[in-house]
Design an enzyme around this catalytic site. Structure first.
Site, short mmCIF file in Angstrom:
data_model
loop_
_atom_site.label_atom_id
_atom_site.label_comp_id
_atom_site.label_asym_id
_atom_site.label_seq_id
_atom_site.Cartn_x
_atom_site.Cartn_y
_atom_site.Cartn_z
N LYS A 22 0.84 -1.21 0.00
CA LYS A 22 0.00 0.00 0.00
C LYS A 22 0.88 1.25 0.00
O LYS A 22 0.66 2.17 -0.78
CB LYS A 22 -0.90 -0.01 1.24
CG LYS A 22 -1.60 1.31 1.50
CD LYS A 22 -2.49 1.27 2.70
CE LYS A 22 -1.83 1.61 4.01
NZ LYS A 22 -1.42 3.01 4.18
N ASN A 23 1.88 1.25 0.88
CA ASN A 23 2.67 2.48 1.03
C ASN A 23 3.63 2.73 -0.13
O ASN A 23 4.16 3.83 -0.26
CB ASN A 23 3.43 2.46 2.37
CG ASN A 23 2.49 2.70 3.54
OD1 ASN A 23 1.31 2.96 3.36
ND2 ASN A 23 3.03 2.60 4.76
N ARG A 93 -4.09 10.26 4.65
CA ARG A 93 -3.03 11.24 4.77
C ARG A 93 -2.20 11.36 3.49
O ARG A 93 -1.69 12.42 3.15
CB ARG A 93 -2.14 10.82 5.94
CG ARG A 93 -1.01 11.75 6.14
CD ARG A 93 -0.36 11.56 7.46
NE ARG A 93 0.91 12.27 7.46
CZ ARG A 93 1.03 13.54 7.72
NH1 ARG A 93 -0.02 14.27 7.99
NH2 ARG A 93 2.22 14.12 7.70
N CYS A 117 -4.99 8.19 9.90
CA CYS A 117 -5.19 7.55 11.20
C CYS A 117 -5.09 8.57 12.34
O CYS A 117 -4.37 9.56 12.23
CB CYS A 117 -4.10 6.50 11.42
SG CYS A 117 -4.24 5.11 10.33
N ARG A 122 0.23 14.79 13.18
CA ARG A 122 0.57 14.57 11.78
C ARG A 122 0.50 15.84 10.91
O ARG A 122 -0.29 15.92 9.96
CB ARG A 122 -0.28 13.44 11.18
CG ARG A 122 -0.13 12.16 11.97
CD ARG A 122 -0.69 10.97 11.26
NE ARG A 122 0.25 10.37 10.35
CZ ARG A 122 0.01 9.25 9.68
NH1 ARG A 122 -1.12 8.64 9.81
NH2 ARG A 122 0.93 8.76 8.88
N SER A 164 11.13 12.22 7.31
CA SER A 164 9.69 12.03 7.04
C SER A 164 9.52 11.28 5.72
O SER A 164 10.05 11.68 4.69
CB SER A 164 9.00 13.40 6.95
OG SER A 164 7.78 13.30 6.22
N VAL A 165 8.75 10.20 5.80
CA VAL A 165 8.48 9.38 4.61
C VAL A 165 7.75 10.22 3.56
O VAL A 165 8.19 10.37 2.42
CB VAL A 165 7.63 8.14 5.02
CG1 VAL A 165 7.10 7.41 3.81
CG2 VAL A 165 8.46 7.21 5.90
N ASP A 308 4.82 0.90 12.09
CA ASP A 308 3.64 0.21 11.54
C ASP A 308 3.53 -1.25 12.00
O ASP A 308 2.55 -1.92 11.67
CB ASP A 308 3.67 0.26 10.00
CG ASP A 308 3.25 1.62 9.48
OD1 ASP A 308 2.82 2.46 10.29
OD2 ASP A 308 3.37 1.85 8.26
N ILE A 330 8.00 7.46 16.88
CA ILE A 330 7.66 8.17 15.63
C ILE A 330 6.37 8.99 15.80
O ILE A 330 6.31 10.14 15.39
CB ILE A 330 7.49 7.18 14.45
CG1 ILE A 330 8.74 6.30 14.30
CG2 ILE A 330 7.19 7.92 13.14
CD1 ILE A 330 9.99 6.99 13.83
N ARG A 400 -8.73 -0.36 4.95
CA ARG A 400 -7.90 0.69 4.32
C ARG A 400 -6.57 0.12 3.84
O ARG A 400 -5.96 0.67 2.91
CB ARG A 400 -7.60 1.81 5.32
CG ARG A 400 -8.73 2.77 5.55
CD ARG A 400 -8.27 3.95 6.38
NE ARG A 400 -6.97 4.42 5.94
CZ ARG A 400 -6.01 4.90 6.73
NH1 ARG A 400 -6.21 5.00 8.01
NH2 ARG A 400 -4.86 5.28 6.24
C1 UD1 Z 1 4.29 7.09 6.42
C2 UD1 Z 1 3.48 5.83 6.25
C3 UD1 Z 1 2.96 5.34 7.59
C4 UD1 Z 1 4.10 5.17 8.58
C5 UD1 Z 1 4.95 6.44 8.65
C6 UD1 Z 1 6.21 6.27 9.50
C7 UD1 Z 1 2.52 6.03 4.04
C8 UD1 Z 1 1.31 6.26 3.21
N1 UD1 Z 1 2.37 6.12 5.37
O1 UD1 Z 1 3.44 8.10 6.95
O2 UD1 Z 1 2.32 4.08 7.38
O3 UD1 Z 1 3.58 4.92 9.86
O4 UD1 Z 1 5.39 6.82 7.33
O5 UD1 Z 1 6.98 5.23 9.01
O6 UD1 Z 1 3.58 5.72 3.53
N2 UD1 Z 1 5.94 15.02 10.59
C9 UD1 Z 1 5.88 16.37 10.85
N3 UD1 Z 1 5.70 17.21 9.78
C10 UD1 Z 1 5.54 16.77 8.50
C11 UD1 Z 1 5.60 15.37 8.26
C12 UD1 Z 1 5.80 14.51 9.33
O7 UD1 Z 1 6.04 16.80 11.99
O8 UD1 Z 1 5.38 17.58 7.59
C13 UD1 Z 1 6.15 14.06 11.72
C14 UD1 Z 1 4.96 13.12 11.93
O9 UD1 Z 1 3.96 13.71 12.73
C15 UD1 Z 1 5.61 11.93 12.56
C16 UD1 Z 1 6.99 11.88 11.88
O10 UD1 Z 1 7.20 13.19 11.37
O11 UD1 Z 1 5.77 12.14 13.94
C17 UD1 Z 1 7.12 10.87 10.77
O12 UD1 Z 1 6.04 10.99 9.87
P1 UD1 Z 1 6.17 10.60 8.34
O13 UD1 Z 1 7.39 9.80 8.14
O14 UD1 Z 1 6.01 11.84 7.53
O15 UD1 Z 1 4.91 9.66 8.14
P2 UD1 Z 1 3.90 9.62 6.92
O16 UD1 Z 1 4.59 9.90 5.65
O17 UD1 Z 1 2.70 10.41 7.27
#
Ligand code: UD1
Length: 420
Positions: A22-23, A93, A117, A122, A164-165, A308, A330, A400
């Site tokens: 999915k991701n 998201r 979620c 986030r 950040s992913v 995850d 995280i 989902r």
């Molecule tokens: C992705 C994954 C999710 C996984 C997460 C962490 C997808 C669709 N989702 O989510 O399944 O749990 O990576 O491996 O691939 N943050 C900020 N500002 C931002 C972006 C992130 O503060 O602009 C913070 C988030 O709140 C969190 C951390 O950074 O605490 C990591 O988040 P991030 O790696 O961005 O997760 P997602 O991309 O949302």
């Protein structure tokens, strides 16, 4: 609302074929916005987040032709609008991932702020700051991001303040068609990015090169060419089924993933006593008679222990001999499963972002409530190991992200029924 009825404890034995990730699918589908020519994406998982992303892409004016027999789609450009509505982005998201490609290709976008979620605040500040460095101007009004890049995006040097992913994916997507070279530092290196998204875009003619562990260089190209690409298997689904085997003294053969991708998880499963053998893209796992505890486990960015899989491992450690601690590093609110696990008899306490799991719990079936995607599957796992009947409500969270989970579980011995 659908619910699952599970009668445990279940004897697990059989073979699982993993679905597409999915991701990995979500950013690759967002990347199709960058193309003028048709693109074929294969091995998409049949889950709600993917159909939401496809609806979003359709809403921009792309034609999406699905082939259900092999889980593939062909996406063709028609007349494009650059508006991503709240109704489509609110549940997911990853909706924010269309912002970079829309700006890069069409120089403007209006996108709703994303949902997803309920596991923490986030925010999307890292996405917006990275895109601003590439030339985006934006305002946020009434839950929408109004963005433009009148002169087009331009390559830049960006160091993410935190890994950040999503922000790494958005920046790569935006930089692919930007003018000049972009260098991104402190990137997320999850296989969905460093392998799948990179391979997909490079196959279409992008110039993306990983120059260090967390550094990538993207030389902007004018256009991408038509491509057919098959998505990698889902490593979180793989980890989830490994935990199913581990908690139930079960035996599973899991097909479709290079085991090197989940070496951290394999190490941990061996630590709790599971026997694991790997051969090509197959993993054989046999759950232990007595599950050993893990004194301290913390979630980390890849190639650390994934957040995850935190909820699934917590369910497993409830059955371990002895005390375990899991530190969630995280997300700030990713313990919603704990209250529900306790209904089954788990003994867990929380100190800030640490969960202290007493272990040795005799779990007994109960009525439970799903709260987010991974939390829900942890409840399924715990119900499999509990004595008697469990009812798991609100399983739309599971839909989902897990393709035909009840059919896959049924096939290997879980007594599970969906009530609609
Ligand atoms: C992705 C994954 C999710 C996984 C997460 C962490 C997808 C669709 N989702 O989510 O399944 O749990 O990576 O491996 O691939 N943050 C900020 N500002 C931002 C972006 C992130 O503060 O602009 C913070 C988030 O709140 C969190 C951390 O950074 O605490 C990591 O988040 P991030 O790696 O961005 O997760 P997602 O991309 O949302």
């Amino acid at each position: 609302m659908d619910k699952f009825i599970i009668n445990g404890p279940c004897k697990i034995k059989g073979t699982i074929k993993l679905s597409g990730s999915k991701n990995a699918s979500l950013p690759i589908l967002a990347a199709t916005i960058l193309f003028d020519e048709p693109v074929e994406i294969k091995n998409l998982p049949n889950v709600k987040d993917i159909s939401t992303m496809l609806d979003l892409i359709k809403s921009f004016g792309f034609i999406v032709k699905k082939n259900k027999t092999n889980n593939s789609v062909i996406i063709k450009k028609k007349k494009i609008k650059t508006f991503a509505s709240y109704s489509l982005v609110k549940t997911m998201r990853a909706g924010i991932l269309v912002l970079g490609p829309l700006l890069s290709k069409y120089k403007k976008a209006i996108t709703s702020l994303p949902g997803g979620c309920l596991i923490g605040a986030r925010p999307v500040n890292f996405h917006l700051n990275a895109l601003a460095k590439l030339g985006m101007k934006h305002k946020i009004r009434k839950g929408y991001i109004y963005a433009n890049a009148k002169k087009g995006l331009k390559g830049s040097r960006i160091k993410f303040p935190q890994i950040s992913v999503g922000a790494t994916e958005n920046a790569i997507l935006a930089a692919t068609l930007a003018e000049g070279t972009t260098i991104l530092k402190n990137c997320a290196i999850e296989p969905e990015i460093k392998l799948d998204l990179t391979n997909f875009l490079n196959k279409a003619g992008a110039k993306i090169k990983w120059t260090g562990k967390r550094s990538v260089e993207i030389k902007g190209v004018k256009k991408l060419k038509s491509v057919s690409y098959s998505i990698m298997s889902d490593r979180i689904e793989c980890g989830t089924f490994c935990v199913v085997a581990a908690i139930s003294k079960g035996e599973l053969k899991i097909n479709g993933l290079n085991p090197r991708i989940i070496r951290t998880e394999i190490k941990l499963l061996k630590k709790i006593g599971a026997k694991i053998k790997t051969y090509g893209e197959t993993i054989f796992i046999k759950g232990p008679k007595k599950i050993k505890n893990i004194k301290f486990l913390e979630t980390k960015e890849y190639d650390g222990f994934p957040t995850d899989l935190q909820a699934q491992f917590m369910a497993l450690l409830c059955k371990a001999k002895g005390r375990s601690v899991i530190h969630e590093k995280i997300f700030e609110n990713r313990f919603t499963h704990i209250g529900e696990l306790k209904r089954l008899g788990a003994k867990i306490s929380i100190i800030k972002n640490k969960a202290i799991i007493t272990g040795n719990s005799d779990l007994e079936g109960a009525e439970l409530m799903s709260s987010d995607l991974r939390a829900s599957v942890a409840l399924v796992i715990a119900a499999i190991a509990s004595k008697g009947k469990s009812i798991i409500n609100r399983i739309y969270h599971l839909d989902r992200g897990y393709e035909s989970i009840e059919n896959k579980l049924k096939k290997v011995g879980v007594k599970i029924k969906r009530l609609s």
